[in-house]
Design a protein around this motif. Structure first.
Motif, PDB file in Angstrom:
ATOM      1  N   VAL A 266       0.793  -1.016  -0.310  1.00 57.44           N
ATOM      2  CA  VAL A 266      -0.080   0.170   0.202  1.00 57.44           C
ATOM      3  C   VAL A 266       0.804   1.453  -0.143  1.00 57.44           C
ATOM      4  N   SER A 267       1.830   1.055   0.823  1.00 55.40           N
ATOM      5  CA  SER A 267       2.829   2.285   0.752  1.00 55.40           C
ATOM      6  C   SER A 267       3.614   2.215  -0.695  1.00 55.40           C
ATOM      7  N   LYS A 268       4.120   1.871  -1.601  1.00 58.25           N
ATOM      8  CA  LYS A 268       4.602   1.860  -2.723  1.00 58.25           C
ATOM      9  C   LYS A 268       3.175   2.770  -3.539  1.00 58.25           C
ATOM     10  N   CYS A 269       2.620   1.442  -3.494  1.00 62.45           N
ATOM     11  CA  CYS A 269       1.270   2.699  -4.441  1.00 62.45           C
ATOM     12  C   CYS A 269       0.769   3.734  -4.185  1.00 62.45           C
ATOM     13  N   SER A 270       0.377   3.611  -2.724  1.00 58.52           N
ATOM     14  CA  SER A 270       0.280   5.728  -2.767  1.00 58.52           C
ATOM     15  C   SER A 270       1.613   6.468  -3.048  1.00 58.52           C
ATOM     16  N   MET A 271       2.280   5.831  -3.263  1.00 56.80           N
ATOM     17  CA  MET A 271       3.985   7.013  -2.910  1.00 56.80           C
ATOM     18  C   MET A 271       3.458   7.312  -4.733  1.00 56.80           C
ATOM     19  N   LEU A 272       3.630   6.151  -5.745  1.00 59.79           N
ATOM     20  CA  LEU A 272       3.789   5.921  -7.173  1.00 59.79           C
ATOM     21  C   LEU A 272       2.033   7.372  -7.460  1.00 59.79           C
ATOM     22  N   LEU A 273       1.347   7.175  -6.975  1.00 60.08           N
ATOM     23  CA  LEU A 273       0.248   7.945  -7.355  1.00 60.08           C
ATOM     24  C   LEU A 273       0.156   9.596  -6.861  1.00 60.08           C
ATOM     25  N   ASP A 274       0.279   9.535  -5.206  1.00 63.23           N
ATOM     26  CA  ASP A 274       1.294  10.788  -5.025  1.00 63.23           C
ATOM     27  C   ASP A 274       1.731  11.294  -5.337  1.00 63.23           C
ATOM     28  N   GLN A 275       3.059  10.646  -6.486  1.00 61.68           N
ATOM     29  CA  GLN A 275       3.765  11.515  -6.556  1.00 61.68           C
ATOM     30  C   GLN A 275       3.827  11.690  -8.719  1.00 61.68           C
ATOM     31  N   GLY A 276       2.435  11.079  -9.308  1.00 57.91           N
ATOM     32  CA  GLY A 276       1.830  11.455 -10.733  1.00 57.91           C
ATOM     33  C   GLY A 276       2.201  10.331 -11.053  1.00 57.91           C
ATOM     34  N   LEU A 277       3.366   9.480 -10.612  1.00 65.41           N
ATOM     35  CA  LEU A 277       4.298   8.618 -12.008  1.00 65.41           C
ATOM     36  C   LEU A 277       3.025   7.284 -11.808  1.00 65.41           C
ATOM     37  N   VAL A 278       2.136   7.182 -11.896  1.00 69.38           N
ATOM     38  CA  VAL A 278       1.153   6.277 -11.963  1.00 69.38           C
ATOM     39  C   VAL A 278       0.217   7.183 -11.698  1.00 69.38           C
ATOM     40  N   SER A 279      -0.775   7.001 -13.092  1.00 61.92           N
ATOM     41  CA  SER A 279      -1.892   8.104 -13.149  1.00 61.92           C
ATOM     42  C   SER A 279      -3.163   7.037 -12.188  1.00 61.92           C
ATOM     43  N   GLU A 280      -4.753   7.182 -12.076  1.00 63.57           N
ATOM     44  CA  GLU A 280      -5.822   6.727 -11.560  1.00 63.57           C
ATOM     45  C   GLU A 280      -6.109   6.031 -12.403  1.00 63.57           C
ATOM     46  N   GLU A 281      -5.947   6.371 -13.304  1.00 63.48           N
ATOM     47  CA  GLU A 281      -6.641   5.231 -14.993  1.00 63.48           C
ATOM     48  C   GLU A 281      -5.274   4.160 -14.710  1.00 63.48           C
TER      49      GLU A 281
END
Ligand code: 13P
Ligand code: SF4
Length: 376
Positions: A266-281
């Motif tokens: 969960v922390s890695k996925c949240s970090m990828l999302l928060d830093q815009g490295l992966v989109s919500e799509e």
């Protein structure tokens, strides 16, 4: 530095309550394995292991007995495929709680783990009967929540408010201000932080969902100093790590990712999302039911699934043209898979196993459950 040394020397046990930042730091140090025995998965959880004649007999027996006694069958998304197929409704914990609460049927059989039919037993009409196919269907996460530790925390923090994840039993819910499920965890945390800005908040029992709670407070611009977490976890989801997800993402760069917020990733996925490295799509942390919605909407044709592999069955039905890749193919919840076509049939035939609850605990537990159900 000194504080950290003190912390590292402290023996932290599963179920202990720590300040959120310390709890996250202590994850690698604490044994988050199952605090109860995990039963073997019965062979008949796999439809291939039930002779075809018997399957037909059990399925038609379930259908006719349901009509005969006026029963509703609910099944969680993690149940074996045969059980899901015979259910009137499948869904996540909150979805099933709402359907069960609103049903007028005389008998409700819920194929899930104990804390779910227990909630129905709390909310039922006096003449309704709540059944579970297997009494072995427990939950390692719920078993981590120690009510005595919660009482001690409340004693030390008289103004404190307790937010309990739905994966808890009634003794814990009775000491809780509001429950939440993975579907509405962010909204419940936000609601409590806005309503009680000066109160310490205890989120339990899942430390990974606790990390998620921290990110919600940070996004609100709130300090997390007053957030406390319990060192608990689900023995299946804590083993779905960032390494599993990152490895699959490297192998399938065109795949989307959906992860349950109980996961170790969960922390890695949240970090990828928060830093815009992966989109919500392309990546979402969702409930077991929310995942079904996500797989229908994402433009990706391949989806990496970070939860139990049984959840892929309803996903495949929801999006038959897509390919599903388990982040960890060994992730199975043996507790959920204790419910089988055989014991579902026997449950309806013999009216077993009835879930009864202590009336005093039920009255107190009903309040946080109803508060949870009111927050969409
Ligand atoms: P959901 O609320 O998403 O159904 O999760 C319950 C659960 O036990 C997941 O492991
Ligand atoms: Fe409990 Fe984990 Fe099973 Fe969900 S997957 S019911 S949290 S043991």
């Amino acid at each position: 530095m000194e504080g950290k040394e003190v912390q590292m020397n402290k023996l932290v046990l599963p179920g202990d309550i720590l300040r959120a930042s310390e709890a996250i730091e202590m994850i690698p140090e604490v044994d988050l394995g199952p605090p109860i025995e995990v039963p073997p998965i019965p062979p008949e959880a796999d439809p291939k292991n039930i002779p075809e004649e018997e399957r037909k007999f059990l399925k038609s027996g379930i259908r006719s007995r349901k009509k005969e006694i006026g029963a509703l069958v609910l099944a969680h998304n993690y149940e074996p495929p045969d059980v899901q197929d015979e259910a009137d409704f499948i869904g996540d914990s909150i979805h099933l709680a709402k359907i069960g609460r609103d049903s007028k049927k005389k008998v409700i059989v819920e194929a899930a783990v104990l804390f779910m039919p227990e909630m129905l037993a709390v909310m039922k009409q006096p003449d309704q009967i709540i059944l579970t196919p297997s009494r072995k269907a427990l939950c390692s996460l719920a078993a981590h929540a120690d009510v005595n530790k919660i009482l001690a925390w409340k004693h030390e923090h008289p103004k404190g408010k307790v937010i309990s994840y739905v994966n808890t039993y009634l003794d814990v819910k009775a000491e809780t201000d509001i429950c939440c499920a993975s579907t509405n965890a962010a909204k419940v945390i936000q609601y409590m932080a806005e309503r009680h800005p000066d109160s310490p908040l205890l989120f339990l029992p899942d430390v990974f969902l606790g990390y998620f709670a921290m990110t919600v407070l940070k996004k609100m611009g709130r300090s997390t100093d007053n957030l406390w977490l319990m060192m608990g976890a689900c023995h299946v989801h804590e083993k779905i790590t960032a390494h599993h997800v990152m490895r699959r993402m490297a192998l399938h760069p065109d795949a989307a990712v959906t992860a349950h917020p109980e996961c170790g990733c969960v922390s890695k996925c949240s970090m990828l999302l928060d830093q815009g490295l992966v989109s919500e799509e392309m990546m979402q942390l969702r409930s077991t039911w929310g995942m079904l919605e996500f797989v229908k909407k994402t433009p990706a044709k391949k989806i990496i699934v970070a939860t139990t592999v049984t959840n892929i069955y309803p996903m495949q039905k929801a999006a038959p043209d897509k390919e599903f890749i388990p982040a960890n193919p060994e992730a199975r919840c043996a507790f959920m898979e204790q419910n089988t076509l055989r014991n579902l049939y026997e449950s309806l035939r013999d009216m077993k196993h009835e879930i009864t609850v202590d009336p005093e605990l039920a009255e107190r537990a009903k309040i946080p459950i109803e508060r949870m159900l009111a927050i969409q």
